[in-house]
Design an enzyme around this catalytic site. Structure first.
Site, PDB file in Angstrom:
ATOM      1  N   THR A  72       7.359  -5.031  13.067  1.00 43.70           N
ATOM      2  CA  THR A  72       7.497  -6.039  12.018  1.00 43.70           C
ATOM      3  C   THR A  72       8.949  -6.419  11.762  1.00 43.70           C
ATOM      4  O   THR A  72       9.265  -7.597  11.563  1.00 43.70           O
ATOM      5  CB  THR A  72       6.861  -5.545  10.705  1.00 43.70           C
ATOM      6  OG1 THR A  72       7.442  -4.278  10.343  1.00 43.70           O
ATOM      7  CG2 THR A  72       5.359  -5.377  10.855  1.00 43.70           C
ATOM      8  N   HIS A 124      -1.404   1.345  -4.463  1.00 39.17           N
ATOM      9  CA  HIS A 124      -1.857   2.743  -4.472  1.00 39.17           C
ATOM     10  C   HIS A 124      -0.954   3.663  -5.286  1.00 39.17           C
ATOM     11  O   HIS A 124      -1.042   4.883  -5.162  1.00 39.17           O
ATOM     12  CB  HIS A 124      -1.965   3.258  -3.034  1.00 39.17           C
ATOM     13  CG  HIS A 124      -2.996   2.536  -2.228  1.00 39.17           C
ATOM     14  ND1 HIS A 124      -2.928   2.402  -0.863  1.00 39.17           N
ATOM     15  CD2 HIS A 124      -4.132   1.879  -2.623  1.00 39.17           C
ATOM     16  CE1 HIS A 124      -3.970   1.705  -0.431  1.00 39.17           C
ATOM     17  NE2 HIS A 124      -4.710   1.380  -1.487  1.00 39.17           N
ATOM     18  N   CYS A 169       0.122  18.216 -23.067  1.00 38.73           N
ATOM     19  CA  CYS A 169      -1.212  18.767 -23.337  1.00 38.73           C
ATOM     20  C   CYS A 169      -1.582  19.937 -22.429  1.00 38.73           C
ATOM     21  O   CYS A 169      -2.704  20.433 -22.496  1.00 38.73           O
ATOM     22  CB  CYS A 169      -2.269  17.671 -23.203  1.00 38.73           C
ATOM     23  SG  CYS A 169      -2.551  17.145 -21.501  1.00 38.73           S
ATOM     24  N   GLN A 185       0.830  -1.199   0.000  1.00 43.73           N
ATOM     25  CA  GLN A 185       0.000   0.000   0.000  1.00 43.73           C
ATOM     26  C   GLN A 185       0.873   1.261   0.000  1.00 43.73           C
ATOM     27  O   GLN A 185       0.357   2.362  -0.193  1.00 43.73           O
ATOM     28  CB  GLN A 185      -0.893   0.028   1.241  1.00 43.73           C
ATOM     29  CG  GLN A 185      -1.882  -1.109   1.335  1.00 43.73           C
ATOM     30  CD  GLN A 185      -2.573  -1.121   2.692  1.00 43.73           C
ATOM     31  OE1 GLN A 185      -2.314  -1.977   3.511  1.00 43.73           O
ATOM     32  NE2 GLN A 185      -3.443  -0.155   2.934  1.00 43.73           N
ATOM     33  N   ASN A 186       2.156   1.088   0.229  1.00 41.83           N
ATOM     34  CA  ASN A 186       3.062   2.226   0.383  1.00 41.83           C
ATOM     35  C   ASN A 186       3.434   2.832  -0.965  1.00 41.83           C
ATOM     36  O   ASN A 186       3.503   2.139  -1.980  1.00 41.83           O
ATOM     37  CB  ASN A 186       4.313   1.803   1.134  1.00 41.83           C
ATOM     38  CG  ASN A 186       3.991   1.285   2.526  1.00 41.83           C
ATOM     39  OD1 ASN A 186       2.937   1.599   3.062  1.00 41.83           O
ATOM     40  ND2 ASN A 186       4.881   0.504   3.092  1.00 41.83           N
TER      41      ASN A 186
END
Length: 363
Positions: free
Chosen positions: A345, A188, A264, A171-172
């Site tokens: 962790t 993400h 653009c 998710q990092n």
């Protein structure tokens, strides 16, 4: 996939050969040694870990305090790794606190200071919101960029190299898995890229930073002075999980020019899924396919509060796949987990790798 022993011990029996007569006994002896070693250095390891954290004031601020894992927890995780042959690891902001990047929801996280990340809707609402985001992100980017992989990133890379990790979903947005040598799937997106909202052209963040500097030379110089402590002082300067940093509005309002797309002239935003935005369908499908192919899920440093991450845990659980969660604090999937460990962790994984000594047969 062949798997090597978790430790660096020289084990005579090949990890890829089937168990022969007498090998079960020898493995039991090694497992007993594993237990004794864990008990022997339980206190020493924690002392060393705490000393390392005390040496860096930033880490003291962002790494949540937690007790060391118990012998039973380490043993259960070790056995979980043995039994998993297509393990998917899902990581969240909690694993990068050991690299000096704060998370959101832990006791020391960004939310504890009252911080609210910019939403997709807010970013899209006005040029002022975009200026605010890019000004703060420009200032925080250098420190964010200099972050290095922590013990969790390193441990995951070792486990994958040795055949214990099949896939990694993160998710990092910090790309620290990549720095550690793993091509993790970025659920993400990443702040290392900038995307045009009109034509979807993607450019590097480094190039974007240089363009801001070229458009705003005096402002960029003021930022450098502020970083050195010789210029404008800004109240409440704090690093954020997405590379943003808290600075006073007076520092950027009215005088900052933001680059537009060179193809653009469209509006540029970081190539990340901001809060309130929807995950691209292709990423949803790819991440779910990875879970469907897995036989187990290990969640590290994530509360799973956002739907895109919780959906993966829920899918694994509904398919009867065991889930282990290592996270400080409650998660949305605690009731779905076979095992929940509320510890750092990096500490947990380091213990398993450093002390594991079983020669595991190939999956």
């Amino acid at each position: 996939m062949d798997r090597s022993p978790l430790s660096n011990d020289n084990i005579k029996n090949s990890a890829t050969s089937p168990l022969r007569t007498g090998q079960n006994y020898r493995q039991c002896i090694k497992f007993s040694v594993f237990h004794r070693e864990l008990q022997k250095d339980q206190r020493d390891f924690n002392h060393v870990t705490e000393d390392a954290l005390q040496n860096t004031s930033l880490l003291k601020q962002v790494v949540p305090i937690a007790p060391p894992p118990s012998l039973d927890e380490i043993t259960s995780l070790y056995q979980f790794l043995q039994n998993s042959h297509k393990l998917v690891v899902l990581t969240g902001a909690g694993i990068s606190t050991e690299s000096g990047i704060p998370d959101y929801r832990s006791p020391n996280g960004a939310y504890s200071t009252g911080f609210k990340p910019i939403t997709h809707q807010e970013f899209m609402r006005s040029e002022r919101s975009q200026k605010r985001y890019w000004a703060r992100s420009y200032v925080g980017w250098k420190k964010f960029l200099h972050a290095e992989p922590g013990p969790t990133h390193t441990a995951i890379a070792k486990l994958r190299l040795r055949g214990y990790v099949y896939d990694i979903i993160t998710q990092n947005v910090d790309r620290l898995h990549h720095q550690a040598g793993d091509n993790a799937f970025e659920l993400h997106g990443t702040t290392h890229e900038v995307i045009c909202l009109n034509c979807s052209n993607i450019t590097s963040r480094k190039e974007f930073q240089n363009r801001i500097k070229e458009l705003n030379p005096e402002w960029a110089l003021a930022v450098e002075d502020m970083e050195k402590g010789t210029g404008i002082s800004s109240p409440g300067m704090q690093q954020r999980p997405d590379g943003d940093i808290e600075i006073d509005e007076s520092f950027w309002q009215g005088r900052l020019q933001i680059p537009t797309c060179e193809w653009c002239d469209g509006v540029l935003k970081p190539n990340v899924v901001l809060f309130g935005d929807n995950l691209p369908k292709s990423r949803t499908e790819e991440s779910l396919n990875m879970i469907n192919e897995a036989d187990a899920l290990l969640v590290l440093g994530s509360s799973l509060m956002v739907l895109s991450a919780f959906r993966l845990a829920k899918t694994a659980h509904e398919a009867g796949k065991p889930i282990v969660i290592i996270n400080i604090g409650a998660t949305r999937a605690d009731k779905l987990a076979k095992l929940k460990i509320e510890c750092r962790t990096g500490e947990v994984l380091s213990r398993v790798i450093n002390h594991g000594s079983l020669a595991l047969p190939a999956p």
